[in-house]
Design a protein around this motif. Sequence first.
Motif, short mmCIF file in Angstrom:
data_model
loop_
_atom_site.label_atom_id
_atom_site.label_comp_id
_atom_site.label_asym_id
_atom_site.label_seq_id
_atom_site.Cartn_x
_atom_site.Cartn_y
_atom_site.Cartn_z
N HIS A 213 0.79 -1.22 0.00
CA HIS A 213 0.00 0.00 0.00
C HIS A 213 0.83 1.28 0.00
O HIS A 213 0.26 2.36 -0.11
CB HIS A 213 -0.96 0.00 1.20
CG HIS A 213 -2.04 -1.03 1.10
ND1 HIS A 213 -3.05 -0.95 0.16
CD2 HIS A 213 -2.26 -2.16 1.80
CE1 HIS A 213 -3.86 -2.00 0.31
NE2 HIS A 213 -3.39 -2.75 1.29
N ASN A 214 2.14 1.17 0.15
CA ASN A 214 2.97 2.39 0.12
C ASN A 214 2.96 2.97 -1.29
O ASN A 214 3.52 2.38 -2.21
CB ASN A 214 4.41 2.08 0.54
CG ASN A 214 4.50 1.69 2.00
OD1 ASN A 214 3.62 2.04 2.78
ND2 ASN A 214 5.54 0.97 2.36
N ARG A 215 2.31 4.11 -1.43
CA ARG A 215 2.21 4.72 -2.75
C ARG A 215 3.58 5.22 -3.24
O ARG A 215 4.41 5.68 -2.45
CB ARG A 215 1.23 5.90 -2.73
CG ARG A 215 -0.24 5.51 -2.65
CD ARG A 215 -0.61 4.69 -3.87
NE ARG A 215 -2.03 4.69 -4.17
CZ ARG A 215 -2.92 3.84 -3.69
NH1 ARG A 215 -2.54 2.92 -2.83
NH2 ARG A 215 -4.19 3.89 -4.04
N TRP A 216 3.77 5.15 -4.57
CA TRP A 216 5.02 5.61 -5.16
C TRP A 216 4.96 7.12 -5.41
O TRP A 216 4.03 7.61 -6.06
CB TRP A 216 5.30 4.88 -6.47
CG TRP A 216 6.57 5.37 -7.13
CD1 TRP A 216 7.83 4.97 -6.86
CD2 TRP A 216 6.68 6.39 -8.14
NE1 TRP A 216 8.73 5.66 -7.64
CE2 TRP A 216 8.05 6.54 -8.44
CE3 TRP A 216 5.75 7.19 -8.82
CZ2 TRP A 216 8.52 7.45 -9.38
CZ3 TRP A 216 6.21 8.10 -9.76
CH2 TRP A 216 7.59 8.22 -10.03
N PHE A 217 5.92 7.83 -4.89
CA PHE A 217 6.08 9.26 -5.15
C PHE A 217 7.53 9.50 -5.57
O PHE A 217 8.44 8.86 -5.04
CB PHE A 217 5.81 10.09 -3.88
CG PHE A 217 4.41 10.00 -3.38
CD1 PHE A 217 3.41 10.82 -3.87
CD2 PHE A 217 4.09 9.07 -2.39
CE1 PHE A 217 2.11 10.73 -3.40
CE2 PHE A 217 2.79 8.97 -1.91
CZ PHE A 217 1.79 9.81 -2.42
N PRO A 218 7.76 10.42 -6.51
CA PRO A 218 9.14 10.76 -6.83
C PRO A 218 9.80 11.42 -5.60
O PRO A 218 9.11 11.95 -4.73
CB PRO A 218 9.03 11.74 -7.99
CG PRO A 218 7.63 12.21 -8.00
CD PRO A 218 6.79 11.18 -7.32
N GLU A 219 11.11 11.36 -5.56
CA GLU A 219 11.85 11.86 -4.41
C GLU A 219 11.50 13.32 -4.14
O GLU A 219 11.41 14.13 -5.06
CB GLU A 219 13.35 11.73 -4.67
CG GLU A 219 14.17 11.64 -3.40
CD GLU A 219 15.61 11.24 -3.69
OE1 GLU A 219 16.50 11.81 -3.05
OE2 GLU A 219 15.83 10.38 -4.56
N GLY A 220 11.25 13.62 -2.86
CA GLY A 220 10.95 15.00 -2.48
C GLY A 220 9.50 15.40 -2.66
O GLY A 220 9.15 16.56 -2.46
N CYS A 221 8.66 14.45 -3.04
CA CYS A 221 7.25 14.76 -3.29
C CYS A 221 6.36 13.96 -2.36
O CYS A 221 6.69 12.82 -2.00
CB CYS A 221 6.91 14.42 -4.74
SG CYS A 221 5.15 14.19 -5.05
N GLY A 222 5.21 14.52 -2.01
CA GLY A 222 4.19 13.80 -1.26
C GLY A 222 4.50 13.73 0.23
O GLY A 222 5.45 14.35 0.70
#
Length: 455
Positions: A213-222
């Motif tokens: 369930h850990n959503r993917w975010f680009p580094e430094g986002c979210g």
Amino acid sequence: MNSHPSVRRISECFIKPPLPLNHPDRIICYLSPLDLAMLSAHYIQKGLLFLKPSPPNHPHFIDTLLRRLKHSLSLSVLHFYPLAGRLVTTPLPSYSVFVDCHNSQGAKFICATLDMTVSDILYPVDVPSVVQSFFDHDRAVNHDGHTLPLLSVQVTELIDGVFIGCSMNHCLADGTSYWRFFKAWAEIFGALEGDRYNNGDDVCIPISHPPIHNRWFPEGCGPLINLPFRHHDEFISRFEAPRLRERIFHFTAESIAKLKAKANQESNTTKISSFQSLSALVWRCITRARSLPSDQRTSCKLAANNRSRMDPPLPEEYFGNSIHAVTAETTSGELLEHGLGWAAWKIHVAVANHDDKIVREFVTKWLESPMVYQLGRFVDPYGVMMGSSPRFDMYGNEFGMGKALGVRSGYANKFNGKVTSYPGREGGGSVDLEICLPPELMTALESDHEFMNSL
């Protein structure tokens, strides 16, 4: 004229996980850019048609089935807990949408009946319009998940069959995630049929592929993304499809193998896949049926799974959206002047070039200027959109009734040129394509020799 009987709803209830979501990470589910872009699309609506046991293996067959489906669904949403939640938007000045997994009635479960047979559903030339009534949330967009359940299951009893249809919010899941959930539900249902878990205790039944369930975010986002809107009217639109015929065309494993061999031979390669060859055939034949001017641009889009293309790759168990519409484009004249192999190679190159860099660039641009897909603007009236995948394990979900007879879908996300791909029931590389076209174009496709001779 619509002359068939109507689906009658008998009852409905809400299903929640049987155990509390004690861990703080499970109370809120944040949404990634690829999830939020889906806010104005429809729910995913797919389901399976089963034959009732004959004679029924139990005098109260349907009551027993419904009880087991509800119990196993409750245990399934323990693993897929965001599906029992609701969408929430934070008030201004920030504008963020996320899933509250706690303050919700849960997933919905509907029991319905229809005085028709499985043959009435499976064997007309076109998919009967009553199939749309096998699904809840008709015409709902994902943003409606603020007030509607994020998962709604409808079980429709036919005279000699049962249809199990799910409507799942597309902000939470793509096709890979959807069928992973369906598989886990069937797995838990099967475990309950044995004696091991039937002592009345609500336990967490292990599944073979637990969701991540850990959503993917680009580094430094979210993880909480502010959207540049003040009100949902700025990014939500209600798409109404034109009058369409929906027909399922069956391609045997042998016919698919011939298409692949032909496409590779014409392109002097061995790299073109079966599905790229099939997509090229559909693109060419629908374009021919449309009788477009030779200079008209036309596209073939494929819903590509990003998981394996990311660096590092995302696991297949990643629960969320990780898809991208990969596009091949040319003019109508070029597409039809060249052969199958030429079109298939264009599609192959587009798919082969889709990689981590492209996904990250798309997400970076999205974060700079967030947008929500508008179905009416996303649709290319001169193109073809290949959705779903014959790789999804649809027929492996049995619910105690043996192998399903067929897969069907609801009204959701359909338009002129939408093609939905399913594995053929007999397996082995066979494929069923559900093609949506206006009536006059479907008639033209049915008269297309290249297309009909490839079945």
